[in-house]
Write an enzyme that holds these catalytic residues in place. Structure first.
Site, short mmCIF file in Angstrom:
data_model
loop_
_atom_site.label_atom_id
_atom_site.label_comp_id
_atom_site.label_asym_id
_atom_site.label_seq_id
_atom_site.Cartn_x
_atom_site.Cartn_y
_atom_site.Cartn_z
N PHE A 6 0.88 -1.17 0.00
CA PHE A 6 0.00 0.00 0.00
C PHE A 6 0.92 1.22 0.00
O PHE A 6 1.72 1.39 0.93
CB PHE A 6 -0.87 -0.04 1.26
N THR B 249 3.45 7.06 0.70
CA THR B 249 4.59 7.90 1.08
C THR B 249 5.51 8.17 -0.12
O THR B 249 5.74 7.28 -0.94
CB THR B 249 5.39 7.23 2.21
N GLU C 68 2.32 5.27 9.32
CA GLU C 68 0.94 5.69 9.02
C GLU C 68 0.63 7.10 9.54
O GLU C 68 -0.43 7.37 10.07
CB GLU C 68 -0.07 4.66 9.54
C1 LIG Z 1 9.16 0.42 8.58
C2 LIG Z 1 8.33 1.39 7.81
C3 LIG Z 1 7.32 0.91 6.99
C4 LIG Z 1 6.57 1.79 6.21
N1 LIG Z 1 5.65 1.28 5.34
C5 LIG Z 1 4.97 2.13 4.54
C6 LIG Z 1 4.06 1.62 3.55
O1 LIG Z 1 3.87 0.41 3.41
N2 LIG Z 1 3.41 2.50 2.76
C7 LIG Z 1 3.60 3.84 2.86
O2 LIG Z 1 2.98 4.58 2.12
N3 LIG Z 1 4.47 4.35 3.78
C8 LIG Z 1 5.15 3.54 4.62
N4 LIG Z 1 6.04 4.04 5.52
C9 LIG Z 1 6.22 5.48 5.61
C10 LIG Z 1 5.54 6.07 6.82
O3 LIG Z 1 4.15 5.87 6.79
C11 LIG Z 1 5.92 7.54 6.85
O4 LIG Z 1 7.30 7.56 7.11
C12 LIG Z 1 5.15 8.28 7.92
O5 LIG Z 1 3.87 8.57 7.43
C13 LIG Z 1 5.85 9.56 8.33
O6 LIG Z 1 6.16 10.33 7.20
P1 LIG Z 1 7.60 11.01 7.00
O7 LIG Z 1 8.62 9.98 7.20
O8 LIG Z 1 7.59 11.73 5.71
O9 LIG Z 1 7.68 12.01 8.19
P2 LIG Z 1 7.32 13.52 8.15
O10 LIG Z 1 5.96 13.73 7.66
O11 LIG Z 1 8.42 14.27 7.46
O12 LIG Z 1 7.39 13.83 9.70
C14 LIG Z 1 8.63 13.95 10.41
C15 LIG Z 1 8.40 14.91 11.56
O13 LIG Z 1 8.12 16.22 11.07
C16 LIG Z 1 6.85 16.66 11.53
N5 LIG Z 1 6.20 17.35 10.41
C17 LIG Z 1 6.17 16.94 9.13
N6 LIG Z 1 5.48 17.82 8.36
C18 LIG Z 1 5.06 18.79 9.21
C19 LIG Z 1 4.29 19.99 9.01
N7 LIG Z 1 3.80 20.31 7.82
N8 LIG Z 1 4.04 20.74 10.10
C20 LIG Z 1 4.51 20.40 11.32
N9 LIG Z 1 5.25 19.28 11.56
C21 LIG Z 1 5.52 18.49 10.52
C22 LIG Z 1 6.10 15.37 11.92
O14 LIG Z 1 5.12 15.60 12.90
C23 LIG Z 1 7.24 14.51 12.46
O15 LIG Z 1 7.51 14.78 13.80
C24 LIG Z 1 6.80 3.19 6.30
C25 LIG Z 1 7.79 3.69 7.17
C26 LIG Z 1 8.55 2.80 7.91
C27 LIG Z 1 9.62 3.37 8.80
#
Ligand SMILES: Cc1cc2nc3c(=O)[nH]c(=O)nc-3n(C[C@H](O)[C@H](O)[C@H](O)COP(=O)(O)OP(=O)(O)OC[C@H]3O[C@@H](n4cnc5c(N)ncnc54)[C@H](O)[C@@H]3O)c2cc1C
Length: 373
Positions: free
Chosen positions: A122, A125, A357
């Protein structure tokens, strides 16, 4: 109000526990070390029909519900987080098709996922966005009877494994959802990321390069992707919360075992009130998190809108699981810090919950919006 599991739920919990003790526990360390769930184990999960618990029998599922699938994932995670994660990703891939697919799509795509013939992924990201799906940049362009997809997804669970993928792409200014096949022309995965936890299920990026999909593979209405995403991950949060809760229960088991065996000044550690306090706190965190989680599963089975509830529950359960596991870690003293003891692995596994998520900060904002609206 009834807090007891039904007879059916008790039976499946015991069934999964016995399955794990027999088939998973003996190879759990190997899965951790080799970062691979053996195909034979996947076949056994298939044989015992664990991939399709919440889905209708006509699509290959068990015709059960989200309360039962939550219990199954929690119990699997108590023995191996990665195995729970693998089963959970098939649920997560089937959910949007179940909610928004046509009858034909349900038969064609849920059936192989629910029967374990396909492994799901799914994908929302991207490198530039994880918590805010509206910022995705992968593009879908209609070309006659097909869609041509170009772009890249980041951090997608099990995207290296053959099977079915539900993914999101921009169609003009709006987001649409699509169902496709993995590892076909136009779909490539680079080398997997080296994760610190949940070894056994690979995490890879996906590159879509002129990936062609027939127009029938559009899921739901064109431009309705954002709603599909929100409803799906509301239910998906049941899976990620059950996953880390089960791992926290394993941490509790390890802490109790260690405290009983470890002798300090001639007495087992369980005789010290500091240890007793920590154990009490661990169990309280786990029990309260479980109540929240099962209530969410019950709401899901009542077909309620759980967008706000699931955000609140995901935050509570993942933070409680993290805190409980950390306390179990502390009970182990220096032994927590060596690889010979499982507790270090559990702490790494559980830390996923607060990120995946959608970060917990974003979940709090979603929940707060429902309070102040
Ligand atoms: C083991 C693993 C499995 C995964 N599997 C999947 C999968 O199958 N499918 C999928 O789609 N994704 C998957 N992911 C991705 C995961 O869902 C995302 O990493 C998660 O949604 C967080 O997004 P990000 O890493 O971009 O963090 P960010 O969104 O960049 O967040 C990082 C930090 O910044 C803060 N932040 C970010 N944007 C803002 C803003 N606009 N204002 C204020 N604060 C902000 C957040 O609160 C957080 O503290 C997986 C990740 C891991 C580690």
């Amino acid at each position: 109000m009834d807090f007891a599991l039904t007879k059916e739920q008790e039976a499946i919990k015991k069934f999964v526990k016995d399955f794990c003790i027999r088939e998973v526990l003996p190879i759990a360390e190997k899965i951790e070390e080799e970062s691979k769930i053996p195909d034979e184990l996947i076949q056994k999960i298939t044989q015992f029909r664990l991939f399709g618990i919440p889905f209708a029998k006509e699509y290959g599922g068990s015709g059960s519900n989200y309360q039962t699938s939550t219990i199954v994932l929690e119990e699997l995670a108590r023995y191996c987080g990665a195995v729970s994660m693998l089963v959970g990703v098939n649920y997560l891939t089937s959910i949007p098709i179940d909610l928004f697919g046509t009858e034909e799509q349900k038969l064609k795509f849920i059936t192989p996922l629910a029967t374990g013939k396909a492994i799901g992924s799914f994908a929302f990201t991207e490198a530039g966005t994880g918590s805010d799906p509206r910022s995705i940049t992968t593009k879908a362009v209609r070309d006659g009877d097909n869609y041509i997809i170009n772009g890249a997804k980041r951090f997608i669970t099990a995207s290296d494994k053959d099977g079915i993928i539900v993914f999101f792409a921009k169609e003009g200014d709006s987001v649409s959802a699509f169902i496709g096949s993995k590892n076909v022309p136009g779909y490539t995965v680079p080398k997997p990321w080296e994760k610190v936890g949940m070894h056994g299920v690979a995490l890879t990026d996906i590159i879509f390069e002129n990936y062609v999909l027939p127009k029938e593979n559009l899921l739901g209405a064109s431009g309705n992707g954002y709603n599909i995403l929100l409803d799906t991950i509301s239910l998906g949060k049941l899976d990620s919360a059950a996953l880390v809760l089960g791992c926290a229960e394993a941490a509790m088991d390890e802490a109790v075992k260690y405290a009983k065996e470890r002798m300090v000044k001639g007495k087992p550690m369980t005789q010290f009130q500091t240890t007793q306090c920590l154990l009490s706190e661990i169990v309280t965190l786990i029990e309260s998190a479980r109540l929240m989680l099962y209530r969410l599963a019950w709401l899901a089975d009542q077909k309620k809108n759980i967008r706000a509830e699931s955000a609140m529950t995901k935050v509570y359960v993942t933070e409680a699981a993290m805190e409980a596991t950390h306390k179990a870690f502390k009970i182990h003293g220096a032994y927590a810090y060596v690889k010979e003891f499982r507790i270090q692995q559990l702490l790494r596994d559980v830390s996923l919950g607060e990120i995946v998520e959608g970060s917990n900060e974003f979940q709090k904002i979603i929940h707060a919006q429902s309070i102040i609206k």
